[in-house]
Scaffold this motif. Sequence first.
Motif, PDB file in Angstrom:
ATOM      1  N   TYR A   1      49.919  41.535 -19.329  1.00 11.57           N
ATOM      2  CA  TYR A   1      51.002  40.560 -19.214  1.00 11.57           C
ATOM      3  C   TYR A   1      52.308  40.932 -19.913  1.00 11.57           C
ATOM      4  O   TYR A   1      53.315  40.266 -19.713  1.00 11.57           O
ATOM      5  CB  TYR A   1      50.520  39.190 -19.691  1.00 11.57           C
ATOM      6  CG  TYR A   1      49.587  38.553 -18.701  1.00 11.57           C
ATOM      7  CD1 TYR A   1      50.102  37.965 -17.551  1.00 11.57           C
ATOM      8  CD2 TYR A   1      48.210  38.569 -18.873  1.00 11.57           C
ATOM      9  CE1 TYR A   1      49.263  37.393 -16.608  1.00 11.57           C
ATOM     10  CE2 TYR A   1      47.359  37.994 -17.934  1.00 11.57           C
ATOM     11  CZ  TYR A   1      47.904  37.412 -16.808  1.00 11.57           C
ATOM     12  OH  TYR A   1      47.085  36.849 -15.873  1.00 11.57           O
ATOM     13  N   ALA A   2      52.300  41.963 -20.742  1.00  7.77           N
ATOM     14  CA  ALA A   2      53.576  42.349 -21.354  1.00  7.77           C
ATOM     15  C   ALA A   2      54.444  43.036 -20.299  1.00  7.77           C
ATOM     16  O   ALA A   2      53.941  43.625 -19.349  1.00  7.77           O
ATOM     17  CB  ALA A   2      53.334  43.272 -22.536  1.00  7.77           C
ATOM     18  N   ARG A   3      55.752  42.964 -20.487  1.00  3.37           N
ATOM     19  CA  ARG A   3      56.637  43.636 -19.545  1.00  3.37           C
ATOM     20  C   ARG A   3      56.469  45.138 -19.667  1.00  3.37           C
ATOM     21  O   ARG A   3      56.451  45.680 -20.766  1.00  3.37           O
ATOM     22  CB  ARG A   3      58.081  43.248 -19.837  1.00  3.37           C
ATOM     23  CG  ARG A   3      58.340  41.791 -19.534  1.00  3.37           C
ATOM     24  CD  ARG A   3      59.760  41.388 -19.837  1.00  3.37           C
ATOM     25  NE  ARG A   3      59.963  40.043 -19.322  1.00  3.37           N
ATOM     26  CZ  ARG A   3      60.999  39.677 -18.570  1.00  3.37           C
ATOM     27  NH1 ARG A   3      61.933  40.551 -18.276  1.00  3.37           N
ATOM     28  NH2 ARG A   3      61.092  38.446 -18.117  1.00  3.37           N
TER      29      ARG A   3
ATOM     30  N   ILE B   1      45.276  45.819 -11.960  1.00  3.96           N
ATOM     31  CA  ILE B   1      45.386  44.921 -10.797  1.00  3.96           C
ATOM     32  C   ILE B   1      45.956  43.574 -11.223  1.00  3.96           C
ATOM     33  O   ILE B   1      46.833  43.017 -10.564  1.00  3.96           O
ATOM     34  CB  ILE B   1      44.009  44.717 -10.126  1.00  3.96           C
ATOM     35  CG1 ILE B   1      43.432  46.035  -9.622  1.00  3.96           C
ATOM     36  CG2 ILE B   1      44.117  43.688  -8.997  1.00  3.96           C
ATOM     37  CD1 ILE B   1      43.907  46.457  -8.282  1.00  3.96           C
ATOM     38  N   ALA B   2      45.438  43.032 -12.331  1.00  5.74           N
ATOM     39  CA  ALA B   2      45.931  41.731 -12.786  1.00  5.74           C
ATOM     40  C   ALA B   2      47.419  41.819 -13.111  1.00  5.74           C
ATOM     41  O   ALA B   2      48.188  40.906 -12.803  1.00  5.74           O
ATOM     42  CB  ALA B   2      45.142  41.258 -14.006  1.00  5.74           C
ATOM     43  N   HIS B   3      47.838  42.936 -13.722  1.00  3.84           N
ATOM     44  CA  HIS B   3      49.266  43.078 -14.000  1.00  3.84           C
ATOM     45  C   HIS B   3      50.074  43.119 -12.712  1.00  3.84           C
ATOM     46  O   HIS B   3      51.128  42.501 -12.602  1.00  3.84           O
ATOM     47  CB  HIS B   3      49.530  44.344 -14.812  1.00  3.84           C
ATOM     48  CG  HIS B   3      50.993  44.574 -15.053  1.00  3.84           C
ATOM     49  ND1 HIS B   3      51.721  43.850 -15.959  1.00  3.84           N
ATOM     50  CD2 HIS B   3      51.874  45.410 -14.454  1.00  3.84           C
ATOM     51  CE1 HIS B   3      52.985  44.236 -15.932  1.00  3.84           C
ATOM     52  NE2 HIS B   3      53.093  45.183 -15.024  1.00  3.84           N
ATOM     53  N   ARG B   4      49.568  43.842 -11.737  1.00  2.00           N
ATOM     54  CA  ARG B   4      50.342  43.977 -10.497  1.00  2.00           C
ATOM     55  C   ARG B   4      50.505  42.637  -9.794  1.00  2.00           C
ATOM     56  O   ARG B   4      51.557  42.331  -9.255  1.00  2.00           O
ATOM     57  CB  ARG B   4      49.650  44.973  -9.563  1.00  2.00           C
ATOM     58  CG  ARG B   4      49.944  46.399  -9.982  1.00  2.00           C
ATOM     59  CD  ARG B   4      49.041  47.424  -9.341  1.00  2.00           C
ATOM     60  NE  ARG B   4      48.798  48.479 -10.322  1.00  2.00           N
ATOM     61  CZ  ARG B   4      48.256  49.660 -10.048  1.00  2.00           C
ATOM     62  NH1 ARG B   4      47.891  49.955  -8.818  1.00  2.00           N
ATOM     63  NH2 ARG B   4      48.090  50.537 -11.007  1.00  2.00           N
TER      64      ARG B   4
ATOM     65  N   THR C   1      54.662  39.889 -15.018  1.00  3.19           N
ATOM     66  CA  THR C   1      56.097  39.907 -14.753  1.00  3.19           C
ATOM     67  C   THR C   1      56.496  41.284 -14.239  1.00  3.19           C
ATOM     68  O   THR C   1      56.178  42.280 -14.865  1.00  3.19           O
ATOM     69  CB  THR C   1      56.873  39.628 -16.050  1.00  3.19           C
ATOM     70  OG1 THR C   1      56.397  38.405 -16.592  1.00  3.19           O
ATOM     71  CG2 THR C   1      58.352  39.518 -15.780  1.00  3.19           C
ATOM     72  N   GLY C   2      57.164  41.309 -13.111  1.00  7.01           N
ATOM     73  CA  GLY C   2      57.584  42.592 -12.562  1.00  7.01           C
ATOM     74  C   GLY C   2      56.477  43.350 -11.873  1.00  7.01           C
ATOM     75  O   GLY C   2      56.653  44.524 -11.519  1.00  7.01           O
ATOM     76  N   GLY C   3      55.322  42.701 -11.676  1.00  3.96           N
ATOM     77  CA  GLY C   3      54.202  43.390 -11.049  1.00  3.96           C
ATOM     78  C   GLY C   3      54.483  43.789  -9.604  1.00  3.96           C
ATOM     79  O   GLY C   3      55.182  43.081  -8.881  1.00  3.96           O
TER      80      GLY C   3
END
Lengths: 485, 485, 485
Positions: free
Chosen positions: C127-129, C205-208, C212-214
């Motif tokens: 979840y971090a940018r 995958i969760a980040h994408r 944010t910005g995924g």
Amino acid sequence: MKPLGLALFVSIGFLLSSMTLRAADAPAPLPQPSVEQRLADIEAYFNNTARATDGHAVSRIPGGGPGHSAWMMTSSALVLFMTLPGLALFYGGLVRRKNVLSVLAQCLGLAAVVTILWWLCGYSLTYARGSPFIGGWSFAFLRQVGAAPNGDYAQWIPHSLFAIYQLMFAIITPALTVGAIAERMKFRAVMFFSVIWMFVVYFPIAHRVWGTGGWMNGLANPAAGIKAIDFAGGLVVHMTSGWSALVLCLVVGKRHGHGREPMPPHSMVLCMTGTGMLWAGWYGFNAGSAAAADGVAVNAFVATTLSAAAGCFSWSAVEYFRRGKPSVLGLCSGAVAGLATITPASGFVTAGSAVLIGLAAGAATYFACNNLKARFGYDDSLDTFGVHAVGGTLGTILTGVFATAAANPISLRAQLPAWWGRPCGSSKSRPRRSCWSGRRRPRPESPGWSVSRPADCAWQATTRRSVSISPSTAKKATSSNELKR
Amino acid sequence: MKPLGLALFVSIGFLLSSMTLRAADAPAPLPQPSVEQRLADIEAYFNNTARATDGHAVSRIPGGGPGHSAWMMTSSALVLFMTLPGLALFYGGLVRRKNVLSVLAQCLGLAAVVTILWWLCGYSLTYARGSPFIGGWSFAFLRQVGAAPNGDYAQWIPHSLFAIYQLMFAIITPALTVGAIAERMKFRAVMFFSVIWMFVVYFPIAHRVWGTGGWMNGLANPAAGIKAIDFAGGLVVHMTSGWSALVLCLVVGKRHGHGREPMPPHSMVLCMTGTGMLWAGWYGFNAGSAAAADGVAVNAFVATTLSAAAGCFSWSAVEYFRRGKPSVLGLCSGAVAGLATITPASGFVTAGSAVLIGLAAGAATYFACNNLKARFGYDDSLDTFGVHAVGGTLGTILTGVFATAAANPISLRAQLPAWWGRPCGSSKSRPRRSCWSGRRRPRPESPGWSVSRPADCAWQATTRRSVSISPSTAKKATSSNELKR
Amino acid sequence: MKPLGLALFVSIGFLLSSMTLRAADAPAPLPQPSVEQRLADIEAYFNNTARATDGHAVSRIPGGGPGHSAWMMTSSALVLFMTLPGLALFYGGLVRRKNVLSVLAQCLGLAAVVTILWWLCGYSLTYARGSPFIGGWSFAFLRQVGAAPNGDYAQWIPHSLFAIYQLMFAIITPALTVGAIAERMKFRAVMFFSVIWMFVVYFPIAHRVWGTGGWMNGLANPAAGIKAIDFAGGLVVHMTSGWSALVLCLVVGKRHGHGREPMPPHSMVLCMTGTGMLWAGWYGFNAGSAAAADGVAVNAFVATTLSAAAGCFSWSAVEYFRRGKPSVLGLCSGAVAGLATITPASGFVTAGSAVLIGLAAGAATYFACNNLKARFGYDDSLDTFGVHAVGGTLGTILTGVFATAAANPISLRAQLPAWWGRPCGSSKSRPRRSCWSGRRRPRPESPGWSVSRPADCAWQATTRRSVSISPSTAKKATSSNELKR
């Protein structure tokens, strides 16, 4: 399954043919709210009263209130949890080993079938405006049931949340009935019977007691024929399921070998686990019935806890004096009896009354499940009649005895047993606030927090005339009540 | 059961004779609130601080706050769920098959008896104002415990909700003790012992640590003799039950065959199910101890999760290195140890400290349950002493080590172990906000959000002097704390 | 355990070496808020929109909102409860008796290990940018994750609460995978595999999809390469775990005796208990994914209930027509299939669509678990692929088909299956509100509730251009949508 499918198709057909699309109401344009009105709207959220802007201005916060919605989603989950797996384990532990799967399947199957019925037309037949005896069709398929609150039932939660919360009650009620005929009916017979039963018993009774304009709605319908007050379903849930269970087990007949061979519960561990889940879930059932996280909900929470404990204690005490030792089954049954009995009263009585109701509940249901059943010889396998019908009926009577404005600042002069049907509401004493805090729109003579008056009008004076329930009023009522006793 | 009935009657008699009715306080009439005061009242709800109108004006929102009440009702249900059926299954799975029913009955029976005691006088003896060593009688029968908040303990939830939440703690504490003497004491002996124990140990200790004016209340009582800080009951719940369990199992003696025949747990499935329920319920126990749904509650939630996982991990790691493989029992015990150990610290420490506390907890309780018990030969059947006394004591010490204003913006200079009893509060460093956020009325020198000052006074500046905890302040504290480390 | 320890040490080393301390941002001093801004801030809490003071003035209520925090803490506890003990019992009941302990140990072990990973770097990597493909390191050790909300994801709950809620998803996802290789892999192998899998599959995958910005974040990232919409994890949770399960069971191979000897579930009671817990917990999973107790959460709650019931009904109906009678296992599997399938859609579809999705889910997964598995002969022990991959994939497709602004007033023109990757956002139609309602700061061209305009500007007009979602708008959308259909 075929009859069930058929029944569903017939009801879908009937429904679709009777349904007409309504044109959306065109609301007159309202002015923007003043600062005073915006503040009063927010304060209405705290006090769970109608918005100050209702009919006067556009509200900036027209949806549900976060705190109330949070509690009601939690409550809905808790009530579902009572059935799946709470009641399933409670009943599953009490039957013989060979029948446990049938009980589990019935609980799951009922959850599925009743949910679909509720979506199709059940919610509408129960809560849509219709005749005093059955609701209308306007909410079929949950149409028009969205994020905006329905002021008839709850000011500060989305209408759809109210609908789904009430669904959980509709699921557990037929599941309770299952206890009386456990070990005897087939899965498809139970499903078929329950679908019929929902239309014949549950939807009409629930509409009469809780629906807008219902014939027995003693709180929100001044024209009610019978002025029943039923906070969380003593009448609608426990009496309907309990008495139906008695009829059903008389019709279906006894189990093979009943009275000749022992039929001990196969697992008290499951039964006790189910009891714990029922107890915890019952907080959603009773405190959730305030349809808000307000003082009435908290009062119900406290009463529920005290009555469950008192029921558990009193059943065990009777058992101890009559048999020399209490049993795990007795502790479980007593707790459930205390919970079932406080259900109609929980939002209306003080802590002390809740203890008394629980004590009465444990003893009364003990004798019903032991002496009464032995005397008349019906085969109520899991004591649905003994616990829920006797407890629910006792609770409904005692609600009339103990209900007090100290616990719930509704103008309750009607302290006689509500189901006796005595006319109890003159225009002065008629309930000014339903247990759902719901009114569609402010009545001219009772404008909630008066937004049109100057800001310097006395709050204290206004409170007495308005629907607002402020805890300070509640406290005063309590004090004076305590002194009088 | 007879001694129990007798004990109850004696206490009722004593209570009734000592009770006097108080006349209701006649409050001086207050003016209506200004817009500024009404806004500040609503903002106080968000920040969980005292109402701006307290003592200055009538509040338009005098009851509980919906969001806080929602969380506290949920928490109360969760803590009950820890006992019924959580702890009952956890302990029930660990005993031999023949004793599982006795454990279930004891948990249910304790829930019933303690609830009735709590209503009679327990709540009053614990939380009513009295001496530093025991509370008074003013809240007996839950009189004067209604919908209005009690500012001594919580600003934004009804007093009755606070009382029922604390009841759940009073239920689980004696139930924990049961683990030490499982399989050896009869039902009625456990009930009788527990009633005595509540009066002798629980009510006095809980009053001292958490009650207004309590002798060990390091947060809210500047005159406390011992300045203990105990967020959710490391001392009050785990140390009392754990050490009592040790004494009890020494007094009662060993089980027949202890040390000669194996006594394996009869069902790890039940034990693991109970562990999961305890873990989930512990969120109500720890995060609920903030008595609000605020940032302190969330901090406790996070710390609880991390410590449980770390305890589970570290117990298993030690087991792996000493025995070659981890066990299901080890994973369960480690998780419970992590949970018990973080309990007193959860509202006071950062995430990193919570992980360290959990790691320490798993290892320390592993050695207590294995080496210590083997060395001294006491028969602590279900490791109540090993897990709860050792974990609770360790946690209470580590709370003093790791407590930081970064996690809970209380002015905590007292970072030495609290129970060492060192005087730690000069007037500059004394805690300005209790863990319950509670003060009866604004102290003149620290007026909360100052409603009488002009609106243009600097918020930032005021924050530092007031009791308000704004997350922006918390964040800053965290940042600076991180940089220093 | 040694490889696991090694892996952890390596990742800690890597992490520490790559970490740099950031200086705290020095915010420019902001003016005090006006009464208008303070009111608008409070109203933003109700509507779950950005604070009016953001960037304009100091907020008096900078932390989380009590109602939203209450629901999200409850949801987090519910999602943990899904794994411990829900999923553990569901899977534990389906395996043979000798393997039940291994399933329980794996679920507990995964909870411990994933939690520690999440604290170390998992949350940060998700979840971090960072880049579109993986997050950054700024939230490692949950640093800078405190009581202040992170506007990227949720306006009204503390950042740390969002982090811990998402942890519960990270725990259950690898635990779901366990179902495919149950009875075949050793504890330490499962732990080792899962740690690798988290880094290789889950965090990226969760980040994408949600970060944010995924790269696939179709709601919050206008520059996303694939515009996926996934409300509660159809893609991130069910597709990743389900497809991984297929690969894993092909790699690991069949159980000894698979296809030659029967391997019946050892306890349908455990399985059904687990199903009930999963169903109740799923409300936290789906309705919690709104990250608030708002109308979107309630919509998800309703859709979840309807789909679970419909899935249960349709699986049983197919079973009835093909085998002559429904089974308890079928009722359980159908309910879980309905729940898994509605997951990505729950916050985007109407009640009617939820019923259709549930009906499709039950039938599709029935054929996948029976015909498909028999035809291709892979040994998916507990049908993780059949239920979660097939259900999750179906749900992700149907989300694109049924998503509508009537259920969630996001500007969803992108009603094509999101994973088809078609560019669907012109500047006019791009989503104005993420499913998390999150934006870091008001964009100049779309200022939320405009605080700088005079108070008499039209609310109605502003609504259409702003991100605010008022139920009155939602209702209108529903009405017009109903009429069009």
